[in-house]
Design a protein around this motif. Structure first.
Motif, PDB file in Angstrom:
ATOM      1  N   TRP A  52      33.069  -0.921  40.897  1.00  0.00           N
ATOM      2  CA  TRP A  52      34.127  -1.479  40.057  1.00  0.00           C
ATOM      3  C   TRP A  52      35.518  -1.210  40.623  1.00  0.00           C
ATOM      4  CZ3 TRP A  52      32.601  -5.015  36.849  1.00  0.00           C
ATOM      5  CH2 TRP A  52      31.338  -4.954  36.286  1.00  0.00           C
ATOM      6  N   SER A  53      35.682  -0.104  41.366  1.00  0.00           N
ATOM      7  CA  SER A  53      36.986   0.173  41.984  1.00  0.00           C
ATOM      8  C   SER A  53      37.348  -0.897  42.998  1.00  0.00           C
ATOM      9  CB  SER A  53      36.963   1.547  42.671  1.00  0.00           C
ATOM     10  OG  SER A  53      36.856   2.580  41.731  1.00  0.00           O
ATOM     11  N   LEU A  54      36.353  -1.340  43.777  1.00  0.00           N
ATOM     12  CA  LEU A  54      36.630  -2.405  44.746  1.00  0.00           C
ATOM     13  C   LEU A  54      37.066  -3.668  44.028  1.00  0.00           C
ATOM     14  CD1 LEU A  54      36.698  -3.381  47.661  1.00  0.00           C
ATOM     15  CD2 LEU A  54      34.276  -4.015  47.437  1.00  0.00           C
ATOM     16  N   GLY A  55      36.440  -3.978  42.903  1.00  0.00           N
ATOM     17  CA  GLY A  55      36.851  -5.159  42.144  1.00  0.00           C
ATOM     18  C   GLY A  55      38.283  -5.061  41.661  1.00  0.00           C
ATOM     19  N   VAL A  56      38.675  -3.883  41.172  1.00  0.00           N
ATOM     20  CA  VAL A  56      40.040  -3.697  40.666  1.00  0.00           C
ATOM     21  C   VAL A  56      41.067  -3.827  41.796  1.00  0.00           C
ATOM     22  CG1 VAL A  56      41.640  -2.032  39.638  1.00  0.00           C
ATOM     23  CG2 VAL A  56      39.350  -2.297  38.694  1.00  0.00           C
ATOM     24  N   VAL A  57      40.818  -3.152  42.923  1.00  0.00           N
ATOM     25  CA  VAL A  57      41.816  -3.200  44.010  1.00  0.00           C
ATOM     26  C   VAL A  57      41.861  -4.597  44.637  1.00  0.00           C
ATOM     27  CG1 VAL A  57      41.711  -0.733  44.510  1.00  0.00           C
ATOM     28  CG2 VAL A  57      40.151  -2.268  45.707  1.00  0.00           C
ATOM     29  N   ALA A  58      40.736  -5.307  44.653  1.00  0.00           N
ATOM     30  CA  ALA A  58      40.745  -6.680  45.178  1.00  0.00           C
ATOM     31  C   ALA A  58      41.628  -7.579  44.325  1.00  0.00           C
ATOM     32  CB  ALA A  58      39.321  -7.222  45.242  1.00  0.00           C
TER      33      ALA A  58
END
Length: 334
Positions: free
Chosen positions: A46-52
């Motif tokens: 989910w962190s990758l989704g947020v930073v993307a």
């Protein structure tokens, strides 16, 4: 006025970032019955989704191409991803297993471990006060080892993993949002694969514990990214010495939660060990503030000396003839 507003915004961002990190022990237990590894995997995905999404909104993609042509830098970021995985995973397990106080100790001794690594790995030279702080910290670990009946492994692994992460990040010299993007991208496929495997085994809690639990697991990305963004905003607006003082907010808040909210035991020998650690940090902070003040005074003295030296040279300019304006006979250039 603009500078004052920037400093105020930076200070508020710093308080918010370290405050959020300080109260995060209240969040991880909400994710039970998910285990620490499952929570960690969700945090990565989910962190990758947020930073993307953030990169898309900010249109900050130009750094990706040059980075892909730097295999050494990519390798360093891979190491950073590995060390922060150890740190995140152990911290989640520690909080959900009733070791909040010991986890807070890891972040108390982290500055001391960072200094020791600077000496051992970077050949840095310490001032006497720094040596005293590191020595006091070492004695504190011995006292705590007696108190726990074993070395405080949770604290030591958290401190060394985060210090290693900081060392690698210093070498990479990359923005917080960008580096977090790479680190979570490196971890994304293994984390997603693990979650898919859990689902196939029927042991995933993502959909089996209701919509609220699903939303909490998805929010791990926000919980990870928001404090880092606030920290980045603070780091560029307020002095490093102020950041150094604010960083103690996090372990202090975690320690207080461990003792007052989670009611973890604190026998006398643990109080003694923590007192030694706090004494070491007081010495370290005092030395850092004194050094920063001395450096500012020296820089100001150097500027005054340079101004005084330049003044006579400015006085030797040719005088203007009477009745002739300074600009006469010259072409006006804009």
């Amino acid at each position: 006025m603009q500078g004052t507003n920037d400093q105020r915004a930076g200070l508020l961002s710093g308080f918010a970032a370290y405050g959020m990190w300080g109260i995060v022990p209240l969040y991880w237990p909400l994710l039970k019955p998910a285990g620490a590894v499952e929570i960690l995997a969700h945090r990565m995905v989910w962190s990758l989704g947020v930073v993307a999404v953030l990169l898309l909104v900010l249109r900050r993609w130009s750094w990706i191409g040059p980075l892909l042509r730097q295999p050494r830098k990519l390798g360093m970021l891979g190491i950073a991803a590995s060390t922060i995985t150890v740190n995140w995973g152990l911290y989640i397990w520690a909080v959900n297993s009733g070791h909040v106080v010991e986890a807070s100790l890891g972040y108390f001794i982290n500055p001391l471990v960072t200094i020791a690594m600077g000496v051992l790995l970077l050949g840095e030279r310490l001032r006497p006060a720094q040596w005293a702080a590191v020595a006091t910290g070492a004695v504190a670990v011995l006292v705590l080892a007696v108190g726990y009946g074993k070395p405080p492994w949770i604290s030591l692994i958290l401190a060394f993993s985060f210090a290693t992460y900081g060392l690698v990040k210093k070498k990479v010299d990359m923005g917080g949002l960008e580096s977090l993007t790479v680190e979570t991208a490196v971890l994304f496929l293994p984390a997603l694969g693990y979650l898919i495997w859990l689902g196939a085994q029927g042991t995933s809690t993502l959909t089996s514990e209701g919509a609220g639990h699903t939303a909490l697991l998805a929010s791990t990305g926000v919980v990870t990214a928001v404090p880092l963004i606030l920290f980045g905003a603070a780091a560029i607006r307020i002095p490093l010495s102020t950041i150094g003082l604010l960083q103690y907010m996090t372990p202090i808040a975690q320690f207080l939660l461990g003792v007052a909210y989670f009611h973890e035991e604190m026998p006398p020998e643990r109080w003694a060990g923590f007192a030694l650690v706090w004494a070491a940090l007081i010495v370290l902070t005092w030395d850092a503030l004194r050094t920063a003040r001395r450096n500012r005074a020296q820089a100001q003295a150097a500027r005054l000396a340079a101004t005084a030296t330049a003044a006579p040279a400015g006085a030797e300019r040719p005088s203007v003839s009477p009745g002739k304006s300074p600009g006469a006979g010259t072409e006006c250039r804009s």
